[in-house]
Design a protein around this motif. Structure first.
Motif, PDB file in Angstrom:
ATOM      1  N   LEU A 176     -38.172   8.376  11.116  1.00 45.53           N
ATOM      2  CA  LEU A 176     -37.840   8.775   9.752  1.00 45.53           C
ATOM      3  C   LEU A 176     -37.677  10.285   9.658  1.00 45.53           C
ATOM      4  CD1 LEU A 176     -37.359   7.924   6.851  1.00 45.53           C
ATOM      5  CD2 LEU A 176     -39.833   7.985   6.468  1.00 45.53           C
ATOM      6  N   ASN A 177     -38.577  11.035  10.301  1.00 44.44           N
ATOM      7  CA  ASN A 177     -38.431  12.493  10.328  1.00 44.44           C
ATOM      8  C   ASN A 177     -37.144  12.919  11.022  1.00 44.44           C
ATOM      9  OD1 ASN A 177     -40.803  13.012   8.973  1.00 44.44           O
ATOM     10  ND2 ASN A 177     -42.011  13.294  10.821  1.00 44.44           N
ATOM     11  N   LYS A 178     -36.818  12.228  12.120  1.00 46.75           N
ATOM     12  CA  LYS A 178     -35.620  12.582  12.879  1.00 46.75           C
ATOM     13  C   LYS A 178     -34.355  12.325  12.068  1.00 46.75           C
ATOM     14  CE  LYS A 178     -33.330  11.688  17.309  1.00 46.75           C
ATOM     15  NZ  LYS A 178     -33.365  10.889  18.562  1.00 46.75           N
ATOM     16  N   VAL A 179     -34.311  11.203  11.356  1.00 45.65           N
ATOM     17  CA  VAL A 179     -33.133  10.873  10.541  1.00 45.65           C
ATOM     18  C   VAL A 179     -32.956  11.900   9.426  1.00 45.65           C
ATOM     19  CG1 VAL A 179     -32.268   9.219   8.860  1.00 45.65           C
ATOM     20  CG2 VAL A 179     -33.078   8.416  11.071  1.00 45.65           C
ATOM     21  N   MET A 180     -34.050  12.236   8.740  1.00 46.30           N
ATOM     22  CA  MET A 180     -33.951  13.161   7.622  1.00 46.30           C
ATOM     23  C   MET A 180     -33.624  14.584   8.096  1.00 46.30           C
ATOM     24  SD  MET A 180     -34.219  11.588   4.855  1.00 46.30           S
ATOM     25  CE  MET A 180     -34.400   9.840   4.585  1.00 46.30           C
ATOM     26  N   SER A 181     -34.221  15.013   9.186  1.00 50.51           N
ATOM     27  CA  SER A 181     -33.922  16.355   9.686  1.00 50.51           C
ATOM     28  C   SER A 181     -32.476  16.455  10.166  1.00 50.51           C
ATOM     29  CB  SER A 181     -34.878  16.710  10.817  1.00 50.51           C
ATOM     30  OG  SER A 181     -34.730  15.827  11.912  1.00 50.51           O
ATOM     31  N   SER A 182     -31.971  15.390  10.768  1.00 50.64           N
ATOM     32  CA  SER A 182     -30.576  15.405  11.204  1.00 50.64           C
ATOM     33  C   SER A 182     -29.625  15.507  10.013  1.00 50.64           C
ATOM     34  CB  SER A 182     -30.276  14.146  12.020  1.00 50.64           C
ATOM     35  OG  SER A 182     -28.917  14.075  12.363  1.00 50.64           O
ATOM     36  N   LEU A 183     -29.966  14.835   8.926  1.00 50.98           N
ATOM     37  CA  LEU A 183     -29.095  14.843   7.745  1.00 50.98           C
ATOM     38  C   LEU A 183     -29.083  16.205   7.057  1.00 50.98           C
ATOM     39  CD1 LEU A 183     -27.329  13.332   5.666  1.00 50.98           C
ATOM     40  CD2 LEU A 183     -29.453  12.639   4.519  1.00 50.98           C
ATOM     41  N   PHE A 184     -30.241  16.810   6.871  1.00 46.26           N
ATOM     42  CA  PHE A 184     -30.314  18.031   6.063  1.00 46.26           C
ATOM     43  C   PHE A 184     -30.291  19.323   6.879  1.00 46.26           C
ATOM     44  CE2 PHE A 184     -32.167  14.792   3.278  1.00 46.26           C
ATOM     45  CZ  PHE A 184     -31.410  14.988   2.132  1.00 46.26           C
ATOM     46  N   LEU A 185     -30.553  19.244   8.168  1.00 47.16           N
ATOM     47  CA  LEU A 185     -30.569  20.461   8.981  1.00 47.16           C
ATOM     48  C   LEU A 185     -29.330  20.620   9.839  1.00 47.16           C
ATOM     49  CD1 LEU A 185     -34.269  20.467  10.254  1.00 47.16           C
ATOM     50  CD2 LEU A 185     -33.342  21.527   8.190  1.00 47.16           C
ATOM     51  N   ALA A 192     -37.660  41.676   3.707  1.00 51.53           N
ATOM     52  CA  ALA A 192     -37.280  43.001   3.209  1.00 51.53           C
ATOM     53  C   ALA A 192     -36.253  43.677   4.110  1.00 51.53           C
ATOM     54  CB  ALA A 192     -38.534  43.882   3.085  1.00 51.53           C
ATOM     55  N   THR A 193     -36.094  43.198   5.332  1.00 52.01           N
ATOM     56  CA  THR A 193     -35.108  43.772   6.253  1.00 52.01           C
ATOM     57  C   THR A 193     -33.701  43.293   5.975  1.00 52.01           C
ATOM     58  OG1 THR A 193     -35.537  41.968   7.812  1.00 52.01           O
ATOM     59  CG2 THR A 193     -36.813  43.981   8.078  1.00 52.01           C
ATOM     60  N   GLY A 194     -33.556  42.265   5.100  1.00 54.97           N
ATOM     61  CA  GLY A 194     -32.259  41.662   4.855  1.00 54.97           C
ATOM     62  C   GLY A 194     -32.082  40.406   5.689  1.00 54.97           C
ATOM     63  N   GLY A 195     -31.023  39.645   5.384  1.00 55.44           N
ATOM     64  CA  GLY A 195     -30.799  38.400   6.102  1.00 55.44           C
ATOM     65  C   GLY A 195     -31.657  37.278   5.545  1.00 55.44           C
ATOM     66  N   ILE A 196     -31.592  36.124   6.202  1.00 59.26           N
ATOM     67  CA  ILE A 196     -32.324  34.935   5.769  1.00 59.26           C
ATOM     68  C   ILE A 196     -32.947  34.268   6.998  1.00 59.26           C
ATOM     69  CG2 ILE A 196     -32.176  32.666   4.658  1.00 59.26           C
ATOM     70  CD1 ILE A 196     -29.845  33.660   3.041  1.00 59.26           C
ATOM     71  N   LEU A 197     -34.209  33.880   6.869  1.00 63.01           N
ATOM     72  CA  LEU A 197     -34.912  33.104   7.895  1.00 63.01           C
ATOM     73  C   LEU A 197     -35.188  31.713   7.334  1.00 63.01           C
ATOM     74  CD1 LEU A 197     -37.542  35.769   9.048  1.00 63.01           C
ATOM     75  CD2 LEU A 197     -35.359  35.217  10.137  1.00 63.01           C
ATOM     76  N   THR A 198     -34.723  30.686   8.014  1.00 64.07           N
ATOM     77  CA  THR A 198     -34.889  29.321   7.521  1.00 64.07           C
ATOM     78  C   THR A 198     -35.992  28.605   8.297  1.00 64.07           C
ATOM     79  OG1 THR A 198     -33.152  28.522   9.015  1.00 64.07           O
ATOM     80  CG2 THR A 198     -32.506  29.121   6.770  1.00 64.07           C
ATOM     81  N   SER A 199     -36.723  27.753   7.600  1.00 65.75           N
ATOM     82  CA  SER A 199     -37.727  26.889   8.199  1.00 65.75           C
ATOM     83  C   SER A 199     -37.777  25.597   7.391  1.00 65.75           C
ATOM     84  CB  SER A 199     -39.100  27.568   8.237  1.00 65.75           C
ATOM     85  OG  SER A 199     -39.519  27.923   6.933  1.00 65.75           O
ATOM     86  N   TRP A 200     -38.537  24.630   7.870  1.00 63.61           N
ATOM     87  CA  TRP A 200     -38.531  23.309   7.221  1.00 63.61           C
ATOM     88  C   TRP A 200     -39.808  22.565   7.560  1.00 63.61           C
ATOM     89  CZ3 TRP A 200     -34.942  25.283  10.558  1.00 63.61           C
ATOM     90  CH2 TRP A 200     -35.072  24.910  11.895  1.00 63.61           C
ATOM     91  N   GLN A 201     -40.132  21.603   6.722  1.00 67.99           N
ATOM     92  CA  GLN A 201     -41.269  20.714   6.934  1.00 67.99           C
ATOM     93  C   GLN A 201     -40.856  19.295   6.556  1.00 67.99           C
ATOM     94  OE1 GLN A 201     -44.358  22.404   4.480  1.00 67.99           O
ATOM     95  NE2 GLN A 201     -45.075  23.780   6.088  1.00 67.99           N
ATOM     96  N   PHE A 202     -41.090  18.351   7.463  1.00 68.37           N
ATOM     97  CA  PHE A 202     -40.834  16.933   7.223  1.00 68.37           C
ATOM     98  C   PHE A 202     -42.129  16.189   7.508  1.00 68.37           C
ATOM     99  CE2 PHE A 202     -36.717  18.722   8.040  1.00 68.37           C
ATOM    100  CZ  PHE A 202     -35.847  18.033   7.215  1.00 68.37           C
ATOM    101  N   TYR A 203     -42.755  15.647   6.468  1.00 69.20           N
ATOM    102  CA  TYR A 203     -44.018  14.936   6.611  1.00 69.20           C
ATOM    103  C   TYR A 203     -43.794  13.458   6.270  1.00 69.20           C
ATOM    104  CZ  TYR A 203     -46.342  19.492   6.618  1.00 69.20           C
ATOM    105  OH  TYR A 203     -46.753  20.779   6.926  1.00 69.20           O
ATOM    106  N   ASN A 261     -47.758   5.402  12.793  1.00 67.12           N
ATOM    107  CA  ASN A 261     -46.665   4.435  12.821  1.00 67.12           C
ATOM    108  C   ASN A 261     -45.508   5.034  13.620  1.00 67.12           C
ATOM    109  OD1 ASN A 261     -44.512   2.698  12.253  1.00 67.12           O
ATOM    110  ND2 ASN A 261     -45.280   2.254  10.198  1.00 67.12           N
ATOM    111  N   PRO A 262     -44.989   4.314  14.629  1.00 66.45           N
ATOM    112  CA  PRO A 262     -43.860   4.867  15.404  1.00 66.45           C
ATOM    113  C   PRO A 262     -42.651   5.206  14.547  1.00 66.45           C
ATOM    114  CG  PRO A 262     -44.783   2.936  16.501  1.00 66.45           C
ATOM    115  CD  PRO A 262     -45.425   3.006  15.156  1.00 66.45           C
ATOM    116  N   HIS A 263     -42.535   4.550  13.398  1.00 65.64           N
ATOM    117  CA  HIS A 263     -41.394   4.829  12.512  1.00 65.64           C
ATOM    118  C   HIS A 263     -41.491   6.209  11.880  1.00 65.64           C
ATOM    119  CE1 HIS A 263     -39.828   0.766  12.873  1.00 65.64           C
ATOM    120  NE2 HIS A 263     -41.030   0.286  12.624  1.00 65.64           N
ATOM    121  N   MET A 264     -42.672   6.828  11.901  1.00 65.75           N
ATOM    122  CA  MET A 264     -42.804   8.171  11.326  1.00 65.75           C
ATOM    123  C   MET A 264     -41.880   9.154  12.028  1.00 65.75           C
ATOM    124  SD  MET A 264     -46.926   8.511  10.808  1.00 65.75           S
ATOM    125  CE  MET A 264     -47.803   7.531   9.588  1.00 65.75           C
ATOM    126  N   TYR A 265     -41.861   9.086  13.346  1.00 62.96           N
ATOM    127  CA  TYR A 265     -40.999  10.006  14.097  1.00 62.96           C
ATOM    128  C   TYR A 265     -39.533   9.761  13.787  1.00 62.96           C
ATOM    129  CZ  TYR A 265     -38.306  11.809  18.017  1.00 62.96           C
ATOM    130  OH  TYR A 265     -37.357  12.441  18.784  1.00 62.96           O
TER     131      TYR A 265
END
Length: 626
Positions: free
Chosen positions: A57-66, A256-267, A51-55
């Motif tokens: 919807l992912n774009k809207v949600m990633s823009s809001l939370f990322l 273990a080196t310290g700091g934070i690495l962020t990643s995400w999944q939008f399905y 569904n073209p809306h899948m892209y």
């Protein structure tokens, strides 16, 4: 003479040869039509899943939370988190603002659906969001004796053996007590580790103020410790307008080196598959797909019984088996995912006061999409099995089949040099350049260098001596030498194939003629074209051959001589190879004997001409070798 009139050269009746060829052509044409219907049905099935809306919807949600920044700090968002302080700022700011939409933009309360939030006013938040962390124990690594006076604690990277399962902190609620993982939950593959389910879990409240107080309480009581290795933020939304679920996972890894690495999944997935009339049309295509699988399976079983071990000598039969395995895997994943969805979705939607774990359903749905994507890929590749009706495509397949041994030998040499450079780059630049940080990254980076995408400044800055030497020698040997050798192998083989086709050594079985003949017959039956007589067909055929000969460089004298020879051959075949002759003996007139003699003389000239050309080619090849 009667024997010669009844039998073609080689002892096989000519009319039987034509009959076998026609049967083979018609069988192949039927297979092509049947497979075309299967491929069209599979394409409709696969495109109906997307569904073209899948892209969007992912774009809207990633823009809001990322991309939403912390109030007063424009540079701090989820993507830019590097410290524990930034993490808590995100949790208490953009995350809360993105999850809780209690009213319309003018503060008017437009809906009341069990006090559920509607993100962007259209996406219903399903259940309650969940936050989960995994920790490792102290003492999972050893401190060197030189530094034991300065540091006595050591927390290694995350593994299931190093995981901390003891209660900590306040030891009162689930966020301070370890929860065992479920057996059917998929593991998460992060940047620096593979993480299982379970851990220290708490669910958010439906009230924004209560959730904010919860975050403050966790922050003040040091919920995140030195042993923390990863924190997951999971929640799901549903958009009824487009019938799509969006399963969201935000991941913060604490290496273990310290700091934070962020990643995400939008399905964005369509878990409720059969709602509209178009969905039921897709369901009918799925049934047709299953019928085709049964038909193709029966065909392959018959072939296997007929040819036995010789069946496995053809690469197309291996492709058939691979395609059948993928088709059965697609059916299995579809049935399993649908069973899990209808078994779990009702229970998940009823428990609005708990976390709704739609991640498990999305995980299997994504696997189903991946399997059917691979299936459609190999289904298109199988089209090459029926390419004999086109000269260009036939030349392509012949070229690849002829040079496959040379390509394999070249590939061995290529990858020896390629992996040598990859290991060199990893060891020299791995600690300073992101593209070479792992051996896998170094391999893909070198492929990008071949395509012209590279970061020479980073390589040079990492090592001012070895950097330029690595880059220049890699470009010279791989790009200028090895790739040109590969192109030379393909080019030489293609020239050989084209030369064979030009002297008539092409496949005798051409499906294109049958398709063209069927097309012309259909036009004649519909009275859209006048029926062609035998004379018209011969005239058009001779004209096409003459035009082709002119394009390939033959002069008019050679063309006329060939046309004369063809006429003699047709007259002789009509006289002596005809199956309609009833007499046992036929007399040969003086004129017929003269035509036969001239035909033999012309054949001798042609053979002499071909022999001269071959000798010339062999002399050139010998000169090139020395």
């Amino acid at each position: 003479m009667a024997e010669a009139s009844r039998w073609h050269l080689g002892g096989t009746p000519k009319h039987k040869l034509h009959y076998r060829e026609d049967v083979e052509i018609r069988t192949t044409l039927q297979e092509l039509l049947l497979y075309s219907i299967f491929l069209i049905n599979l394409c409709i099935l696969t495109f109906g899943m997307v569904n073209p809306h899948m892209y969007y919807l992912n774009k809207v949600m990633s823009s809001l939370f990322l991309d939403t920044s912390v109030a007063g700090e424009e540079r701090t968002n989820f993507k830019s988190i590097r410290s524990i302080t930034d993490f808590w700022k995100f949790m208490e700011g953009p995350l809360l603002d993105g999850l809780y939409w209690d009213s319309w933009y003018n503060n008017e309360n437009l809906y009341d659906l069990k006090n559920s939030s509607r993100i962007y006013y259209e996406n219903i938040l399903l259940g309650l969001p969940r936050v989960r962390q995994l920790k490792v124990r102290n003492g999972t690594c050893k401190v060197h004796s030189f530094f034991r006076s300065l540091m006595d604690e050591c927390y290694d990277k995350y593994t299931s053996k190093n995981e901390d399962t003891a209660d900590f902190g306040l030891k009162q609620h689930t966020e301070w007590k370890y929860s065992s993982p479920r057996t059917n939950s998929p593991w998460h593959w992060g940047f620096v580790g593979v993480y299982q389910n379970g851990g220290y879990i708490f669910t958010l409240s439906k009230s924004k103020s209560e959730t904010l107080n919860k975050f403050i309480n966790l922050r003040m009581n040091s919920w995140i410790t030195r042993g923390t290795r990863v924190i997951f933020i999971d929640f799901s939304v549903y958009n009824a307008n487009v019938n799509l679920f969006c399963i969201i996972r935000l991941v913060a890894e604490f290496p273990a080196t310290g700091g934070i690495l962020t990643s995400w999944q939008f399905y964005s997935v369509k878990l409720l598959r059969y709602v509209s009339f178009y969905d039921y049309f897709i369901a009918s295509c799925e049934i047709i797909f299953c019928i085709f699988i049964i038909v193709f399976t029966i065909q392959e079983i018959k072939k296997l019984k007929e040819f036995k071990f010789a069946y496995f000598k053809s690469i197309w039969n291996w492709l058939e088996l691979l395609l059948l395995v993928l088709c059965f895997s697609t059916v299995f994943f579809s049935l399993y995912s649908n069973m899990q969805i209808y078994r779990m979705i009702g229970r998940l939607l009823r428990n609005t006061e708990k976390y709704s774990d739609f991640y498990f359903l999305a995980y299997w749905h994504i696997y189903y999409n991946n399997i059917i994507a691979i299936t459609i890929f190999f289904a298109w590749i199988k089209i090459f099995k029926f390419i004999s009706f086109n000269k260009t495509m036939s030349q392509l397949s012949s070229t690849l089949s002829r040079c496959i041994k040379d390509i394999i030998g070249f590939a061995i040499m290529f990858f020896i040099i390629f992996f040598a450079y990859a290991q060199l780059g990893f060891l020299v630049f791995g600690s300073q350049v992101d593209d070479f940080s792992t051996f896998q990254n170094a391999i893909f980076t070198q492929f990008r260098i071949v395509l012209g995408d590279f970061n020479f400044a980073g390589i040079q800055q990492a090592n001012r001596i070895l950097g330029p030497i690595y880059f220049i020698t890699f470009i010279f040997f791989v790009f200028f030498v090895l790739l040109n050798m590969f192109l030379a192998i393909i080019n030489d083989t293609y020239s050989e194939v084209k030369a064979d086709y030009s002297i008539g050594r092409r496949p005798d079985f051409q499906l294109g003629k049958m398709i063209k003949k069927s097309y012309n017959n259909a036009l004649e039956k519909l009275k859209l074209k006048k029926p062609e007589t035998d004379e018209d067909k011969k005239r058009m055929e001779n004209k096409d051959l003459a035009e082709k000969a002119r394009r390939e460089g033959f002069d008019e004298k050679e063309i006329q001589s060939a046309e004369q020879m063809k006429k003699w051959k047709e007259r002789l075949e009509k006289k002596y190879y005809s199956t309609e002759i009833q007499d046992d003996y036929q007399t040969v007139t003086q004129q017929e004997f003269r035509d036969l003699f001239l035909y033999a003389v012309e054949l001798e000239k042609e053979l002499h001409y071909v022999s001269l050309k071959l000798n010339r080619v062999m002399r050139k090849v010998s000169a090139l070798q020395y």
